[in-house]
Design an enzyme around this catalytic site. Structure first.
Site, PDB file in Angstrom:
ATOM      1  N   ASN A 276     -23.975   5.127  45.524  1.00 30.95           N
ATOM      2  CA  ASN A 276     -23.853   3.775  46.370  1.00 30.95           C
ATOM      3  C   ASN A 276     -25.175   3.794  47.113  1.00 30.95           C
ATOM      4  O   ASN A 276     -25.383   4.231  48.221  1.00 30.95           O
ATOM      5  CB  ASN A 276     -22.714   3.847  47.439  1.00 30.95           C
ATOM      6  CG  ASN A 276     -22.580   2.684  48.374  1.00 30.95           C
ATOM      7  OD1 ASN A 276     -23.224   1.581  48.033  1.00 30.95           O
ATOM      8  ND2 ASN A 276     -21.729   2.961  49.461  1.00 30.95           N
ATOM      9  N   TRP A 277     -26.168   2.658  46.832  1.00 28.15           N
ATOM     10  CA  TRP A 277     -27.500   2.522  47.292  1.00 28.15           C
ATOM     11  C   TRP A 277     -27.383   1.891  48.578  1.00 28.15           C
ATOM     12  O   TRP A 277     -28.582   1.630  49.401  1.00 28.15           O
ATOM     13  CB  TRP A 277     -28.553   1.895  46.409  1.00 28.15           C
ATOM     14  CG  TRP A 277     -29.084   2.946  45.536  1.00 28.15           C
ATOM     15  CD1 TRP A 277     -28.693   4.441  45.222  1.00 28.15           C
ATOM     16  CD2 TRP A 277     -30.221   2.755  44.709  1.00 28.15           C
ATOM     17  NE1 TRP A 277     -29.328   4.893  44.476  1.00 28.15           N
ATOM     18  CE2 TRP A 277     -30.608   4.153  44.157  1.00 28.15           C
ATOM     19  CE3 TRP A 277     -31.327   1.758  44.649  1.00 28.15           C
ATOM     20  CZ2 TRP A 277     -31.554   4.306  43.196  1.00 28.15           C
ATOM     21  CZ3 TRP A 277     -32.384   2.101  44.007  1.00 28.15           C
ATOM     22  CH2 TRP A 277     -32.548   3.290  43.417  1.00 28.15           C
ATOM     23  N   LYS A 278     -26.477   1.344  48.898  1.00 25.38           N
ATOM     24  CA  LYS A 278     -26.141   0.021  50.191  1.00 25.38           C
ATOM     25  C   LYS A 278     -27.205  -0.511  50.037  1.00 25.38           C
ATOM     26  O   LYS A 278     -27.921  -1.021  49.091  1.00 25.38           O
ATOM     27  CB  LYS A 278     -26.054   1.151  51.463  1.00 25.38           C
ATOM     28  CG  LYS A 278     -25.069   2.228  51.204  1.00 25.38           C
ATOM     29  CD  LYS A 278     -24.606   2.888  52.400  1.00 25.38           C
ATOM     30  CE  LYS A 278     -23.514   3.958  52.323  1.00 25.38           C
ATOM     31  NZ  LYS A 278     -22.883   4.721  53.467  1.00 25.38           N
TER      32      LYS A 278
ATOM     33  N   HIS B 223     -15.164  -0.876  50.770  1.00 25.42           N
ATOM     34  CA  HIS B 223     -16.217   0.301  51.298  1.00 25.42           C
ATOM     35  C   HIS B 223     -16.046   0.054  52.951  1.00 25.42           C
ATOM     36  O   HIS B 223     -15.882  -1.077  53.632  1.00 25.42           O
ATOM     37  CB  HIS B 223     -17.628   0.022  50.979  1.00 25.42           C
ATOM     38  CG  HIS B 223     -18.281   1.259  51.370  1.00 25.42           C
ATOM     39  ND1 HIS B 223     -18.681   1.438  52.764  1.00 25.42           N
ATOM     40  CD2 HIS B 223     -18.701   2.314  50.896  1.00 25.42           C
ATOM     41  CE1 HIS B 223     -19.445   2.618  53.182  1.00 25.42           C
ATOM     42  NE2 HIS B 223     -19.315   3.154  51.790  1.00 25.42           N
TER      43      HIS B 223
ATOM     44  N   GLU C  55     -18.027   0.210  55.152  1.00 27.26           N
ATOM     45  CA  GLU C  55     -18.664  -0.687  55.891  1.00 27.26           C
ATOM     46  C   GLU C  55     -18.245  -2.216  55.736  1.00 27.26           C
ATOM     47  O   GLU C  55     -18.513  -2.974  56.831  1.00 27.26           O
ATOM     48  CB  GLU C  55     -20.207  -0.438  55.576  1.00 27.26           C
ATOM     49  CG  GLU C  55     -20.830   0.788  56.116  1.00 27.26           C
ATOM     50  CD  GLU C  55     -21.616   1.625  55.089  1.00 27.26           C
ATOM     51  OE1 GLU C  55     -22.352   1.157  54.207  1.00 27.26           O
ATOM     52  OE2 GLU C  55     -21.818   2.963  55.419  1.00 27.26           O
TER      53      GLU C  55
ATOM     54  N   GLU D  77     -12.739   8.115  50.987  1.00 31.56           N
ATOM     55  CA  GLU D  77     -13.899   8.256  51.880  1.00 31.56           C
ATOM     56  C   GLU D  77     -13.406   8.162  53.125  1.00 31.56           C
ATOM     57  O   GLU D  77     -13.222   7.273  53.998  1.00 31.56           O
ATOM     58  CB  GLU D  77     -14.893   7.088  51.644  1.00 31.56           C
ATOM     59  CG  GLU D  77     -15.392   6.924  50.594  1.00 31.56           C
ATOM     60  CD  GLU D  77     -16.793   6.415  50.250  1.00 31.56           C
ATOM     61  OE1 GLU D  77     -17.620   6.922  49.938  1.00 31.56           O
ATOM     62  OE2 GLU D  77     -16.976   5.333  50.938  1.00 31.56           O
TER      63      GLU D  77
ATOM     64  N   GLY E 241     -22.169   9.270  56.259  1.00 31.73           N
ATOM     65  CA  GLY E 241     -23.320   9.099  56.752  1.00 31.73           C
ATOM     66  C   GLY E 241     -23.338  10.033  57.866  1.00 31.73           C
ATOM     67  O   GLY E 241     -24.657  10.051  58.697  1.00 31.73           O
TER      68      GLY E 241
ATOM     69  N   SER F 203     -20.774  12.182  53.050  1.00 32.92           N
ATOM     70  CA  SER F 203     -21.724  13.364  53.112  1.00 32.92           C
ATOM     71  C   SER F 203     -21.540  14.215  52.270  1.00 32.92           C
ATOM     72  O   SER F 203     -21.525  15.457  52.492  1.00 32.92           O
ATOM     73  CB  SER F 203     -21.504  13.863  54.611  1.00 32.92           C
ATOM     74  OG  SER F 203     -21.381  12.974  55.668  1.00 32.92           O
TER      75      SER F 203
ATOM     76  N   GLY G  56     -23.560   8.542  48.661  1.00 32.84           N
ATOM     77  CA  GLY G  56     -24.347   7.291  49.689  1.00 32.84           C
ATOM     78  C   GLY G  56     -25.905   8.006  49.830  1.00 32.84           C
ATOM     79  O   GLY G  56     -26.820   7.941  48.597  1.00 32.84           O
ATOM     80  N   GLY G  57     -26.303   8.373  50.872  1.00 40.63           N
ATOM     81  CA  GLY G  57     -27.417   8.961  51.240  1.00 40.63           C
ATOM     82  C   GLY G  57     -28.239   9.789  50.275  1.00 40.63           C
ATOM     83  O   GLY G  57     -29.453   9.458  49.909  1.00 40.63           O
TER      84      GLY G  57
HETATM   85  P1  PGA Z   1     -22.874   9.279  52.617  1.00 38.17           P
HETATM   86  O1  PGA Z   1     -22.262   7.679  52.237  1.00 38.17           O
HETATM   87  O2  PGA Z   1     -22.832   9.912  51.339  1.00 38.17           O
HETATM   88  O3  PGA Z   1     -24.241   8.858  53.202  1.00 38.17           O
HETATM   89  O4  PGA Z   1     -22.056   9.716  53.621  1.00 38.17           O
HETATM   90  C1  PGA Z   1     -21.010   7.799  51.176  1.00 38.17           C
HETATM   91  C2  PGA Z   1     -20.746   6.286  51.305  1.00 38.17           C
HETATM   92  O5  PGA Z   1     -20.906   5.644  51.864  1.00 38.17           O
HETATM   93  O6  PGA Z   1     -20.065   5.752  50.151  1.00 38.17           O
END
Ligand code: PGA
Length: 234
Positions: free
Chosen positions: A7-9, A85, A87, A154, A160, A196, A217-218
Site C-alpha cells: 500500500n503506497w499511500k 483503510h 486512514e 489491520e 505505521g 508494521s 505500507g512503509g
Molecule cells: P505500515 O502500514 O505497514 O506502514 O504500518 C500498513 C497499512 O497502512 O496498510
C-alpha cells in the site's frame, strides 16, 4: 501461495513504480503480489505484478466532484482496490456502510476489494477488539458475494507505529474473522495481516493460523525492503 499487497499511500511517482516493477520482475515467487498505488499510476504496464487502487467511490457516476468510480479504475487496469483503510475511516469518517457500498461497486466492476477491518487503541483498551472486528466484517462485506474478496486485519493502533500485536493477538483476531466469514458462507477468503510488517517479522506472521498474507505500507515503498519480505514468505 500467500498474497502480499503493498500500500503506497500518497507516496512514489510513475518513475518509481516503473523501477519497482522492473525490480520485482527479476524475482521468482509463488506468491500473488499486488501494489496498491495512487490513481495516477494505475495505467502503467506492470507485467505480472497486479496493480490496485487505494480507494473508490461508493457511487456509480454523477455529481461527486473529485471522486473516481470503480468503472473508471477498471478501465485503466486496476484489478484490486483497498476499501475502508484505517486512514480513510479516520480522516474521511468512512463507516462500515460506506465501506460496504464501495466494496459492492468494486465487485460489480470485476475488481477484487481488499476490505480493511481493525480496532482502534481506545477499543482495544476497552476490551472490545473481537466485537469490533466481528462487526466490521459483518457490516463491511457486501451481501451475496460470489466473486473473490480479500479481508485485511489491520489493528489501527499498530499502523505505521513500528509495533505489532503479539502472535496470540493476531491468531485470535484472524480466528474471529475466519469464523465470521465462514458463518457468512465465505470460507476460504484470504485474510491478510497488516500494520508494521517488515522483513524481520513477515515470515513469523504468515506462519500464524488463518493468516493468508500481508498488507504492507512503509516497507513496500523500496524494493530493497519489499523483495526480501516477498522472498521470506512461503
Ligand atoms: P505500515 O502500514 O505497514 O506502514 O504500518 C500498513 C497499512 O497502512 O496498510
Amino acid at each position: 501461495m500467500k498474497t502480499i499487497i503493498g500500500n503506497w499511500k500518497m507516496n512514489g511517482s510513475r518513475a518509481k513504480l516503473a523501477e519497482m516493477i522492473a525490480d520485482l520482475s527479476q524475482i521468482e515467487t509463488q506468491n500473488r503480489v499486488v501494489l496498491c498505488v495512487p490513481f495516477t499510476m494505475l495505467d502503467i504496464d506492470s507485467g505480472t505484478i497486479n496493480l490496485g487502487a487505494q480507494d473508490v467511490s461508493a457511487h456509480k457516476s454523477g455529481a461527486y466532484t473529485g471522486e473516481v468510480s470503480a468503472e473508471m479504475i477498471a478501465e485503466v487496469g486496476a484489478k484490486y482496490v483497498i476499501v475502508g483503510h484505517s486512514e480513510r475511516r479516520m480522516y474521511h469518517d468512512e463507516t462500515n456502510d460506506i465501506v460496504r457500498a464501495k466494496a459492492q461497486m468494486a465487485l460489480e466492476n470485476g475488481i477484487t476489494p481488499i476490505i480493511c477491518v481493525g480496532e482502534t487503541m481506545d477499543e482495544k483498551r476497552a476490551g472490545k477488539t473481537m466485537d469490533v472486528i466481528e462487526a466490521c466484517v459483518r457490516e463491511s462485506v457486501p451481501n451475496d458475494v460470489h466473486d473473490d474478496i480479500i479481508i485485511a486485519y489491520e489493528p489501527r493502533w499498530a499502523i505505521g507505529a513500528g509495533i505489532t500485536p503479539t502472535t496470540q493477538e493476531i491468531a485470535d483476531a484472524h480466528r474471529v474473522i475466519a469464523d465470521t466469514l465462514s458463518y457468512m458462507g465465505l470460507d476460504g477468503t484470504p485474510i491478510l495481516y497488516g500494520a508494521s510488517v517488515n522483513v524481520s517479522n513477515a515470515s513469523d506472521i504468515v506462519a500464524i493460523k488463518n493468516v493468508g498474507g500481508l498488507l504492507i505500507g512503509g516497507a513496500s515503498l523500496k524494493s530493497a525492503d519489499l523483495i526480501p519480505i516477498i522472498e521470506s514468505v512461503k
